[in-house]
Scaffold this active site. Structure first.
Site, short mmCIF file in Angstrom:
data_model
loop_
_atom_site.label_atom_id
_atom_site.label_comp_id
_atom_site.label_asym_id
_atom_site.label_seq_id
_atom_site.Cartn_x
_atom_site.Cartn_y
_atom_site.Cartn_z
N HIS A 84 1.36 3.05 8.77
CA HIS A 84 0.89 3.23 7.40
C HIS A 84 -0.42 4.00 7.49
O HIS A 84 -0.40 5.18 6.69
CB HIS A 84 0.63 1.85 6.62
CG HIS A 84 1.68 1.04 6.60
ND1 HIS A 84 2.66 0.93 5.91
CD2 HIS A 84 2.12 -0.09 7.46
CE1 HIS A 84 3.54 -0.01 6.05
NE2 HIS A 84 3.18 -0.74 7.04
O1 RIB Z 1 0.13 -2.73 4.21
C1 RIB Z 1 -0.61 -1.94 5.19
C2 RIB Z 1 -1.66 -1.77 4.89
O2 RIB Z 1 -2.25 -3.24 5.30
C3 RIB Z 1 -2.40 -1.18 6.29
O3 RIB Z 1 -3.54 -0.42 5.93
C4 RIB Z 1 -2.47 -2.15 7.31
O4 RIB Z 1 -3.72 -1.81 8.32
C5 RIB Z 1 -2.97 -3.50 6.34
O5 RIB Z 1 -4.48 -3.27 6.24
#
Ligand code: RIB
Ligand code: CA
Length: 307
Positions: free
Chosen positions: A236
Site C-alpha cells: 500500500h
Molecule cells: O490499510 C493499509 C494502511 O494501513 C497502510 O498504510 C498500512 O501501513 C496501515 O497503516
C-alpha cells in the site's frame, strides 16, 4: 518537488521510505510519525532505524500524536510484527529524534520551502492537528497524497480501510480542509502486489538495503499467505509514495468524498461520489487506476540504487 512524510512504520511504510530514498532526484524534508500499526514509540524508532540502514540518518524524524483524535488506538502487530518491521531487529539508530515533536517538525519543514508534497501513509491525526493549529502551512502544500480509504472494499471492516478507520475524525477534517488532496485507496493499492519471486529478485540485488527489505517483507507476505491464501501482497504505502513522485502513473477522478464517523457498520468508510451526484466545492482527486508495472519497476530500481 520536496516531500515531507507522515507515517506509522509498519512494514509497508518502511518500504516506502526505502523507495523514496532510492529515488535520487527526491528531497525528503523530514518524517513525522504517529501511533498506528504499532505504538508511537516504535513507529518513531522504526523510521529512524530505516533511515540509518539507508545511510540517511541526517533526515530529521520526530513523533507526533500517540493516538487518534477521539477513538482509542487499535494497532496491527499481526500484520507488521511485534516490532513493527517484521521482527527483524534492525540496529538502534545513531541519530536521536528531532526535538520539538512531529507536528512542529512537519510545520517547520513545510514552511521552509515554497511548495511541498505532504505524503501521508498513516491515520491522519498529525496532519489534522497541524492544519488546525498552523493554517499557515496550507499555502505551502502543493498537495496531500494519502494512502488511505477506498472507493469500494475495506480491510479492517468490509466498509473501511485501516488509516481511515483508525482515526475517521482526522480523515474527515483533512479531506474537508480544502487543501488539494489525492486519495490512494485500497482500490488502487491492490493493483500492485509483490510476491515471493519479487523478494527473491530483491535479495539478488546484492545490497544490504534490498536484502533487509526482503527480510522485512517476508513477514508481510507470510501474513497475506495466511489470510488470503496467496503470496501476492499489496504494498500500500509504497504505491502512494511512487504516485506522489510520479503523479502521471495514477489515473484519478475528481469526486466529492467524505468519511463516515458514526456508522454502526460503516465507521471509517470513505464515501466517494463516483457518479457526480454532489457538486463539491473542492473535489478530491480519487485514485482509480495505476500503472502497476511501472510502480514495481520504480521500487526495484530504487532498491538497486543502494550500494
Ligand atoms: O490499510 C493499509 C494502511 O494501513 C497502510 O498504510 C498500512 O501501513 C496501515 O497503516
Ligand atoms: Ca502505514
Amino acid at each position: 518537488m520536496p516531500i515531507f512524510l507522515d507515517c506509522d512504520p509498519g512494514i509497508d511504510d518502511a518500504f516506502a521510505i526505502m523507495v523514496l530514498l532510492g529515488i535520487k532526484r527526491l528531497t525528503l524534508l523530514g518524517i513525522s510519525t504517529v501511533g498506528g500499526n504499532v505504538p508511537l514509540e516504535l513507529t518513531s524508532l522504526n523510521a529512524r532505524r530505516v533511515l540509518e540502514l539507508c545511510g540517511r540518518g541526517e533526515i530529521p524524524v520526530a513523533g507526533g500524536r500517540p493516538g487518534p483524535l477521539q477513538k482509542t488506538l487499535v494497532s496491527a502487530e499481526e500484520v507488521h510484527g511485534r516490532d513493527g518491521l517484521g521482527n527483524i531487529s534492525l540496529p538502534e539508530p545513531a541519530a536521536p529524534e528531532a526535538k520539538g515533536g512531529g507536528i512542529s517538525l512537519l510545520v517547520d519543514k513545510i514552511l521552509s520551502v515554497p511548495r511541498a508534497i505532504l505524503l501521508a501513509t498513516a491515520p491522519l491525526t498529525n496532519v489534522a492537528v497541524a492544519l488546525a493549529e498552523h493554517p499557515e502551512i496550507r499555502s505551502h502544500i502543493q498537495r496531500i497524497v494519502w494512502m488511505g480509504g477506498s472507493t469500494s472494499f475495506g480491510n479492517v471492516t468490509p466498509a473501511a480501510e485501516y488509516n481511515a478507520w483508525a482515526d475517521p475524525e482526522a480523515a474527515r477534517q483533512v479531506i474537508r480542509s480544502g487543501v488539494p488532496f489525492v486519495m490512494v485507496g485500497l482500490n488502487v493499492t491492490h493493483q500492485v502486489a509483490l510476491d515471493r519471486a519479487t523478494l527473491a529478485h530483491y535479495r539478488a540485488l546484492g545490497n544490504r538495503v534490498a536484502a533487509t527489505a526482503a527480510q522485512m517483507l517476508d513477514f508481510y507476505v507470510t501474513f497475506h499467505e495466511q489470510v488470503a491464501g496467496t503470496d501476492r501482497s499489496p504494498i500500500h504505502d509504497a504505491v502512494a509514495a511512487v504516485a506522489a513522485v510520479y503523479p502521471a502513473s495514477l489515473r484519478t477522478a475528481a469526486c466529492a468524498v467524505d468519511v463516515e464517523t458514526t456508522g454502526e457498520l460503516t465507521e471509517g468508510a470513505t464515501v466517494v461520489d463516483l457518479r457526480g451526484l454532489v457538486a463539491p466545492e473542492r473535489p478530491i482527486e480519487v485514485g482509480m487506476d495505476v500503472d502497476a508495472e511501472f510502480h514495481l519497476e520504480v521500487m526495484r530500481d530504487a532498491l538497486a540504487s543502494f550500494a
